[in-house]
Design an enzyme around this catalytic site. Structure first.
Site, PDB file in Angstrom:
ATOM      1  N   ALA A 171      14.493 -39.050 101.903  1.00 46.99           N
ATOM      2  CA  ALA A 171      14.918 -40.333 101.171  1.00 46.99           C
ATOM      3  C   ALA A 171      16.556 -40.099 101.336  1.00 46.99           C
ATOM      4  CB  ALA A 171      14.343 -39.842  99.522  1.00 46.99           C
ATOM      5  N   TYR A 177      18.674 -46.931  93.325  1.00 48.43           N
ATOM      6  CA  TYR A 177      17.553 -45.806  94.021  1.00 48.43           C
ATOM      7  C   TYR A 177      16.377 -45.808  93.549  1.00 48.43           C
ATOM      8  CZ  TYR A 177      16.423 -41.035  94.199  1.00 48.43           C
ATOM      9  OH  TYR A 177      15.076 -39.993  94.231  1.00 48.43           O
ATOM     10  N   THR A 219      19.248 -40.096  98.544  1.00 49.83           N
ATOM     11  CA  THR A 219      19.295 -39.676  97.542  1.00 49.83           C
ATOM     12  C   THR A 219      20.650 -39.451  96.056  1.00 49.83           C
ATOM     13  OG1 THR A 219      19.572 -37.513  98.147  1.00 49.83           O
ATOM     14  CG2 THR A 219      17.284 -37.907  97.780  1.00 49.83           C
ATOM     15  N   ASP A 228      11.430 -39.839  88.814  1.00 49.21           N
ATOM     16  CA  ASP A 228      10.718 -40.423  87.122  1.00 49.21           C
ATOM     17  C   ASP A 228      11.662 -41.518  87.411  1.00 49.21           C
ATOM     18  OD1 ASP A 228      13.107 -38.613  88.118  1.00 49.21           O
ATOM     19  OD2 ASP A 228      13.566 -37.942  85.642  1.00 49.21           O
TER      20      ASP A 228
HETATM   21  N1  LIG Z   1      17.359 -34.201  93.677  1.00 50.06           N
HETATM   22  C1  LIG Z   1      16.312 -34.933  92.384  1.00 50.06           C
HETATM   23  O1  LIG Z   1      16.899 -34.077  91.361  1.00 50.06           O
HETATM   24  C2  LIG Z   1      14.884 -35.496  92.684  1.00 50.06           C
HETATM   25  C3  LIG Z   1      14.078 -35.683  91.986  1.00 50.06           C
HETATM   26  C4  LIG Z   1      13.043 -37.058  91.804  1.00 50.06           C
HETATM   27  C5  LIG Z   1      12.210 -36.287  93.108  1.00 50.06           C
HETATM   28  N2  LIG Z   1      13.486 -36.814  93.907  1.00 50.06           N
HETATM   29  C6  LIG Z   1      12.978 -36.749  95.050  1.00 50.06           C
HETATM   30  O2  LIG Z   1      12.322 -35.911  96.042  1.00 50.06           O
HETATM   31  C7  LIG Z   1      12.775 -36.240  97.723  1.00 50.06           C
HETATM   32  C8  LIG Z   1      13.188 -35.059  98.061  1.00 50.06           C
HETATM   33  O3  LIG Z   1      14.482 -34.850  97.266  1.00 50.06           O
HETATM   34  P1  LIG Z   1      16.102 -33.464  98.060  1.00 50.06           P
HETATM   35  O4  LIG Z   1      16.374 -33.194  96.096  1.00 50.06           O
HETATM   36  O5  LIG Z   1      15.086 -32.238  98.178  1.00 50.06           O
HETATM   37  O6  LIG Z   1      16.861 -34.831  99.013  1.00 50.06           O
HETATM   38  P2  LIG Z   1      17.787 -34.252  99.774  1.00 50.06           P
HETATM   39  O7  LIG Z   1      17.927 -32.991  99.277  1.00 50.06           O
HETATM   40  O8  LIG Z   1      18.594 -34.646  99.825  1.00 50.06           O
HETATM   41  O9  LIG Z   1      16.367 -34.270 101.335  1.00 50.06           O
HETATM   42  C9  LIG Z   1      16.731 -35.214 101.842  1.00 50.06           C
HETATM   43  C10 LIG Z   1      16.491 -35.001 103.183  1.00 50.06           C
HETATM   44  O10 LIG Z   1      16.320 -35.626 104.100  1.00 50.06           O
HETATM   45  C11 LIG Z   1      16.886 -36.214 105.384  1.00 50.06           C
HETATM   46  N3  LIG Z   1      17.074 -38.003 105.138  1.00 50.06           N
HETATM   47  C12 LIG Z   1      17.876 -38.876 104.476  1.00 50.06           C
HETATM   48  N4  LIG Z   1      17.726 -40.097 104.877  1.00 50.06           N
HETATM   49  C13 LIG Z   1      16.464 -40.020 106.304  1.00 50.06           C
HETATM   50  C14 LIG Z   1      16.265 -40.769 107.231  1.00 50.06           C
HETATM   51  N5  LIG Z   1      16.144 -42.184 107.434  1.00 50.06           N
HETATM   52  N6  LIG Z   1      14.972 -39.873 108.201  1.00 50.06           N
HETATM   53  C15 LIG Z   1      14.783 -39.066 108.031  1.00 50.06           C
HETATM   54  N7  LIG Z   1      15.280 -37.943 106.950  1.00 50.06           N
HETATM   55  C16 LIG Z   1      16.481 -38.571 105.920  1.00 50.06           C
HETATM   56  C17 LIG Z   1      18.472 -36.219 104.868  1.00 50.06           C
HETATM   57  O11 LIG Z   1      19.610 -35.673 105.341  1.00 50.06           O
HETATM   58  P3  LIG Z   1      20.704 -35.730 105.562  1.00 50.06           P
HETATM   59  O12 LIG Z   1      20.893 -34.733 104.287  1.00 50.06           O
HETATM   60  O13 LIG Z   1      21.325 -36.057 106.659  1.00 50.06           O
HETATM   61  O14 LIG Z   1      21.416 -37.684 104.553  1.00 50.06           O
HETATM   62  C18 LIG Z   1      17.789 -34.800 103.721  1.00 50.06           C
HETATM   63  O15 LIG Z   1      17.801 -33.289 104.200  1.00 50.06           O
HETATM   64  C19 LIG Z   1      13.471 -37.159  98.285  1.00 50.06           C
HETATM   65  O16 LIG Z   1      12.320 -38.459  97.728  1.00 50.06           O
HETATM   66  C20 LIG Z   1      13.834 -37.911  96.226  1.00 50.06           C
HETATM   67  O17 LIG Z   1      13.344 -39.185  96.204  1.00 50.06           O
HETATM   68  C21 LIG Z   1      14.090 -35.916  93.779  1.00 50.06           C
END
Ligand SMILES: NC(=O)c1ccc[n+]([C@@H]2O[C@H](COP(=O)([O-])OP(=O)(O)OC[C@H]3O[C@@H](n4cnc5c(N)ncnc54)[C@H](OP(=O)(O)O)[C@@H]3O)[C@@H](O)[C@H]2O)c1
Length: 292
Positions: free
Chosen positions: A63, A128, A65, A105
């Site tokens: 995503a 977002y 993020t 959320d």
């Molecule tokens: N973090 C939170 O607090 C939170 C809360 C609620 C929901 N979520 C959801 O939970 C999920 C996981 O979040 P996370 O915190 O683990 O996110 P994250 O650490 O930012 O990991 C996302 C991964 O996806 C990669 N990515 C970005 N754009 C991409 C693309 N176009 N194609 C393929 N890969 C791509 C990123 O690479 P790069 O680092 O190189 O960009 C990163 O490795 C997401 O769907 C997020 O929306 C997160």
């Protein structure tokens, strides 16, 4: 089971791969730059046979993020969070694969005062959340599963508690907002829930999965730093964090004031609730590298 994990280098993706492997499943992990979910031609690779015909499930943890940056990079956020999940859902539907996509959320406006259920009306406050809402709608329309989560923290990225612990160790003065309430969710526990979903195969659709306790960012920071001090440093240094209001800490994107998520629908599917946040925080601080 054989699974693809998209975004396997991210905070959640890393722990999801660990959980799948520990339960004896085969995993193909994909991330940028080798696989871009915003490119239809990359998503089409899922149906091409490239990853073998025995695939069972695709987890999308990839995503855009950067919540605040999304306010000025609207197109980039919508390409990855809005369109990408739709391309993935099309490929998965064609291949007869289960897609488990992660939602947020931040699709809610935070005006409720009791846990949000899957039936609650969405009303994102920022780009977002809007982009993530478009993506989850596309996944649901094509028969996929969306698991919304909140306030993720894990050892494999720049999570909020890690940033707080690092700042405290550097003896920086700390101020944290105390008027936003959410459910901190440990990536290790969410990974367990996601693999449970794939194994138990509840009906496709929308589910909420977040930690079991509601708290403010201020309480979360205080608990994380105190536990790090007690568990890792075994010291008695003071943990002093000023409690401030959201209005004292303006950010480009507005955030929901209250975004606690109910776990009830998944629990009805016989999927276990997450343990107390204190247990998860304990595991989290013990997994942080020495040079945090
Ligand atoms: N973090 C939170 O607090 C939170 C809360 C609620 C929901 N979520 C959801 O939970 C999920 C996981 O979040 P996370 O915190 O683990 O996110 P994250 O650490 O930012 O990991 C996302 C991964 O996806 C990669 N990515 C970005 N754009 C991409 C693309 N176009 N194609 C393929 N890969 C791509 C990123 O690479 P790069 O680092 O190189 O960009 C990163 O490795 C997401 O769907 C997020 O929306 C997160």
């Amino acid at each position: 089971m054989k699974a693809i994990v998209l975004g396997d280098k991210g905070m959640l993706g890393t722990d999801l791969v660990i959980e799948l492997v520990s339960r004896g499943h085969e995993v193909v992990g994909l991330d940028l730059p080798d696989f871009d979910i915003a490119k239809p031609e990359d998503c089409a690779r899922i149906v091409s046979g490239e990853f073998d015909e025995k695939l069972d499930v695709v987890f999308n943890c990839a995503a855009y993020t950067a919540v605040d940056k999304a306010e000025i990079e609207r197109d980039a956020a919508f390409m990855v969070n809005g369109l990408g999940p739709g391309y993935l859902a099309q490929s998965c539907a064609m291949a007869g694969l289960r897609l488990v996509h992660i939602g947020t959320d931040f699709v809610f406006d935070g005006l409720k005062s009791e846990p949000y259920t899957e039936d609650d009306v969405t009303n994102p406050l920022g780009v977002y959340g809007e982009s993530k809402l478009q993506g989850e709608k596309a996944v649901l329309a094509l028969g996929g599963t969306v698991v919304r989560t909140a306030w993720l923290f894990g050892p494999n990225g720049a999570s909020f508690p890690r940033t707080m612990i690092r700042a405290w160790l550097a003896e920086k003065p700390l101020s944290v907002v105390s008027d936003q309430i959410g459910s901190p969710t440990y990536t290790g526990e969410l990974a367990r829930v996601l693999v449970d979903v794939a194994e138990k195969n509840p009906p496709s659709g929308l589910y909420h999965a977040a930690g079991p306790e509601a708290m403010t960012w201020h309480e979360f920071a205080t608990r994380a730093i105190t536990l790090y001090r007690d568990e890792i440093l075994k010291g008695d240094q003071e943990v002093e964090i000023a409690a401030i209001q959201t209005s004292d800490w303006p950010t480009p994107a507005r955030r929901p004031t209250y975004s606690v998520l109910s776990f009830d629908k998944l629990a009805e599917q016989d999927i276990a609730r997450m343990p107390p946040v204190q247990d998860s925080l304990k595991e989290f601080v013990n997994r942080l590298p020495a040079n945090i």
